[in-house]
Design an enzyme around this catalytic site. Structure first.
Site, mmCIF file in Angstrom:
data_model
loop_
_atom_site.group_PDB
_atom_site.id
_atom_site.type_symbol
_atom_site.label_atom_id
_atom_site.label_comp_id
_atom_site.label_asym_id
_atom_site.label_seq_id
_atom_site.Cartn_x
_atom_site.Cartn_y
_atom_site.Cartn_z
ATOM 1 N N GLU A 71 2.851 -10.684 2.482
ATOM 2 C CA GLU A 71 2.321 -11.271 1.237
ATOM 3 C C GLU A 71 2.475 -10.190 0.170
ATOM 4 O OE1 GLU A 71 1.283 -14.290 0.773
ATOM 5 O OE2 GLU A 71 1.144 -15.003 2.828
ATOM 6 N N CYS A 100 -2.270 -10.360 -7.575
ATOM 7 C CA CYS A 100 -0.855 -10.512 -7.193
ATOM 8 C C CYS A 100 -0.173 -11.632 -7.970
ATOM 9 C CB CYS A 100 -0.754 -10.774 -5.694
ATOM 10 S SG CYS A 100 -1.787 -12.129 -5.142
HETATM 11 P P1 NAD Z 1 -0.216 -0.953 -1.128
HETATM 12 O O1 NAD Z 1 1.093 -1.465 -0.662
HETATM 13 O O2 NAD Z 1 -0.256 0.364 -1.783
HETATM 14 O O3 NAD Z 1 -1.298 -0.842 0.060
HETATM 15 C C1 NAD Z 1 -1.609 -1.889 0.898
HETATM 16 C C2 NAD Z 1 -1.970 -1.348 2.275
HETATM 17 O O4 NAD Z 1 -0.870 -0.604 2.798
HETATM 18 C C3 NAD Z 1 -3.161 -0.406 2.288
HETATM 19 O O5 NAD Z 1 -4.024 -0.810 3.349
HETATM 20 C C4 NAD Z 1 -2.579 0.964 2.520
HETATM 21 O O6 NAD Z 1 -3.409 1.799 3.283
HETATM 22 C C5 NAD Z 1 -1.312 0.666 3.285
HETATM 23 N N1 NAD Z 1 -0.254 1.654 3.003
HETATM 24 C C6 NAD Z 1 0.016 2.234 1.802
HETATM 25 N N2 NAD Z 1 1.080 3.065 1.923
HETATM 26 C C7 NAD Z 1 1.492 2.993 3.220
HETATM 27 C C8 NAD Z 1 2.554 3.612 3.968
HETATM 28 N N3 NAD Z 1 3.404 4.470 3.416
HETATM 29 N N4 NAD Z 1 2.657 3.295 5.274
HETATM 30 C C9 NAD Z 1 1.820 2.441 5.858
HETATM 31 N N5 NAD Z 1 0.803 1.830 5.189
HETATM 32 C C10 NAD Z 1 0.632 2.097 3.903
HETATM 33 O O7 NAD Z 1 -0.752 -2.102 -2.032
HETATM 34 P P2 NAD Z 1 -1.873 -2.028 -3.106
HETATM 35 O O8 NAD Z 1 -1.504 -1.075 -4.189
HETATM 36 O O9 NAD Z 1 -3.179 -1.849 -2.424
HETATM 37 O O10 NAD Z 1 -1.729 -3.532 -3.673
HETATM 38 C C11 NAD Z 1 -0.906 -3.875 -4.748
HETATM 39 C C12 NAD Z 1 0.254 -4.765 -4.373
HETATM 40 O O11 NAD Z 1 -0.149 -5.793 -3.493
HETATM 41 C C13 NAD Z 1 0.829 -5.479 -5.591
HETATM 42 O O12 NAD Z 1 2.223 -5.445 -5.537
HETATM 43 C C14 NAD Z 1 0.333 -6.912 -5.430
HETATM 44 O O13 NAD Z 1 1.125 -7.872 -6.074
HETATM 45 C C15 NAD Z 1 0.349 -7.050 -3.950
HETATM 46 N N6 NAD Z 1 -0.563 -8.105 -3.515
HETATM 47 C C16 NAD Z 1 -0.065 -9.236 -2.957
HETATM 48 C C17 NAD Z 1 -0.935 -10.265 -2.580
HETATM 49 C C18 NAD Z 1 -0.449 -11.557 -1.973
HETATM 50 O O14 NAD Z 1 -1.271 -12.293 -1.437
HETATM 51 N N7 NAD Z 1 0.817 -11.863 -2.013
HETATM 52 C C19 NAD Z 1 -2.304 -10.120 -2.774
HETATM 53 C C20 NAD Z 1 -2.770 -8.941 -3.335
HETATM 54 C C21 NAD Z 1 -1.905 -7.928 -3.700
#
Ligand code: NAD
Length: 531
Positions: free
Chosen positions: A219, A253
């Site tokens: 997602e 998002c």
């Molecule tokens: P992110 O990708 O930074 O982090 C999400 C998760 O990934 C966290 O739990 C984090 O600990 C983990 N993570 C981060 N870096 C990692 C790595 N290198 N290796 C493994 N795990 C890692 O996302 P964010 O900044 O928290 O959220 C923002 C993004 O999420 C935006 O692009 C937004 O559009 C998207 N989003 C999508 C939805 C949806 O339902 N489609 C909903 C909410 C947010």
């Protein structure tokens, strides 16, 4: 008040994984009543602590309590209720559609849990994006490891505390931590991984999952466009648009990322947009508007604003407060395709306005870029709505509304292309975490009919099997005519079958026995029962 998030020790992670595997094999969740009990515990974990959760969200994001009630906590309770009300029927074994050739084998589809699933969540709605999928995963009979966001320490630690207090530790465990903890989790074998977050990390997750052939749902996000047609209701359009853009300070998002408006309509649109902006945000301040999640996010958004070549219509860095990570709701006009606001997903409180010649140019613009998670059209002209819907691709497409599709029961929420794959909420979550296991039970007498499949093979046996080949309609004389194609595109391709007319006629005849009495619903039911 800041909470320090207690990270799960790395060495504990494989042990937690094993315990959840043992929890799955304990067979507890085979019982629908145990699943129901866990779902109710999940509901009460939130309902009984709603103010504490609201305060935690405030500590993490300074989000106004009304926004948290509406977009996060209320949405969690609604989702759990919907799942509770329906999961027993979703879990029922289904019979395959009747087919004379196979009916004797009693083909069925069993709904079986996939096993132990991993759910990784982002910061922006740290509770809803965790609990909505958790509800579906438990309803489908899985045990769950939830990796909460490290960027929301108050919400993530309270969620861990409450889930561990209210629910069975054999069923769900929360791991708190950042990249090392998630990396450790991704080394292990899971039966499904649901990842919500940015595209870059999404690829890391999908790559790690591929090593174990683990199915994944991604997602993701992206730039969700808005097209404003001159036929729209401007007051309602600008209200919905500004609400949807600035809820959670644009950290959503499916936040409207940029607006496309026809050049000749721009001034009319901007006039009403400014009026609505003043109505909503005349007194905006750090105490009534959500803050950005981190200093990095603040720096990213402020540099997007300062390097833009557009003109600020409202908001801007003048009212910003770096210490509080607050940037006021900002509208920028005269934004061009190569502007700093148009390269990446904004994920913050900036609304760029671009002009286009017409709806066709808007469609081309969308199609030249990665498929968005949501596409919004504001129009009352049905031809415009249909044109955009039929000629673009996106996770969801909304006419005259913003964001709220994620909370509507019965429809899937998910992306396509770069905005992700797989969909969830409600039955879609249940299905995501379910293995549709086919099964048959074939009696031996069927061999009398199907013995031709057994060796030794012969021409006679081959001919017998050929008789079972499917029959197609007559071979077409050529492709459909332009008129037929046009009719099918306009949705007029389907003809009503004779059998449907017959059923309708029989129904009318039945009612007309007493045609002088106007049939009420109760009367109709009574008549049908009396048949
Ligand atoms: P992110 O990708 O930074 O982090 C999400 C998760 O990934 C966290 O739990 C984090 O600990 C983990 N993570 C981060 N870096 C990692 C790595 N290198 N290796 C493994 N795990 C890692 O996302 P964010 O900044 O928290 O959220 C923002 C993004 O999420 C935006 O692009 C937004 O559009 C998207 N989003 C999508 C939805 C949806 O339902 N489609 C909903 C909410 C947010």
């Amino acid at each position: 008040m800041t909470t320090t998030l207690q990270y799960t020790p790395l060495a504990d992670i494989p042990k937690i994984h094993e315990e959840l595997r043992a929890g799955f094999y304990s067979g507890k969740l085979k019982s629908l009543s145990y699943r129901r009990y866990q779902l109710l515990q999940l509901a009460y974990a939130f309902q009984e602590n709603i103010e504490a959760f609201n305060n935690a969200l405030y500590a993490d994001l300074a989000r106004p309590p009304l926004e948290s009630d509406l977009a996060e906590l209320g949405a969690i309770l609604n989702e759990i209720k919907y799942v509770l009300d329906n999961f027993e029927s979703w879990a029922k074994t289904e019979k395959a559609p009747f087919n004379i050739k196979y009916a004797a084998m009693k083909p069925i589809i069993r709904k079986e849990a996939k096993g132990v699933v991993l759910i990784i969540t982002p910061f922006n709605y740290p509770l809803f994006l965790a609990i909505a999928p958790v509800a579906g995963a438990i309803a489908a009979g899985n045990t769950v490891l939830l990796k909460a966001s490290e960027q929301t320490p108050a919400s993530s630690s309270l969620m861990a505390q409450m889930l561990h207090k209210y629910l069975d530790p054999d069923v769900i465990r929360v791991v708190n931590g950042a990249v090392p903890e998630t990396t450790k989790l991704l080394e292990l074998r899971w039966d499904h991984i649901l990842y919500t977050g940015g595209e870059k990390v999404g690829r890391i997750v999908a790559t790690a999952a591929a090593k174990h052939t683990t199915p994944v749902t991604l997602e993701l996000g992206g730039k969700s466009p808005v097209f404003i047609d001159p036929s729209c209701d401007l007051v309602s359009t600008t209200k919905r648009l500004l609400w949807g853009k600035y809820v959670n300070a644009g950290q959503t998002c499916v936040s409207p990322d940029y607006v496309m408006v026809p050049e000749h309509f721009k001034d009319t649109f901007l006039k009403v947009l400014k009026e609505t902006y003043n109505e909503f945000f005349a007194n905006v301040s750090p105490s009534n508007f959500t803050h950005l999640i981190s200093s990095n996010a603040y720096d990213r958004i402020s540099s997007m604003i300062t390097s833009s070549h557009g003109s600020i219509v409202a908001g801007g860095m003048k009212g910003a407060d770096q210490a509080q990570k607050f940037i006021p709701p900002t509208v920028v006009e005269n934004v061009r395709a190569d502007d700093s606001l148009m390269s990446d997903e904004i994920f913050g409180p900036i609304l760029p306005i671009m002009t286009v010649k017409d709806v066709d140019e808007a469609i081309r613009f969308v199609n030249e870029r990665p498929h968005p998670l949501a596409l919004y059209v504001f129009a009352t002209d049905n031809a415009v709505k249909k044109k955009v819907m039929d000629n673009t691709q996106s996770g969801g497409v909304l006419m005259n509304e913003i964001l709220i599709h994620i909370g509507i029961p019965g429809i899937p929420f998910g992306g396509v292309g770069n905005s992700g794959y797989g969909a969830y909420t409600g039955k879609y979550t249940f299905d995501m975490f379910t293995h549709f296991r086919c099964s048959i039970d074939a009696p031996s007498w069927i061999d009398k009919l199907l013995s031709a499949r057994f060796p030794p093979y012969s021409d006679k046996k081959r001919q017998a099997l050929t008789r079972l080949a499917p029959k197609f309609p007559p071979k077409p004389k050529g492709p459909p005519t332009a008129q037929e194609i046009q009719a099918s595109l306009a949705g007029k391709g389907g003809k009503i079958k004779w059998s449907s007319w017959f059923v309708l006629a029989a129904f009318v005849a039945l009612l007309s026995k007493n045609y002088e009495r106007v049939p009420t619903l109760a009367g109709l039911i009574a008549r049908i029962r009396a048949l």
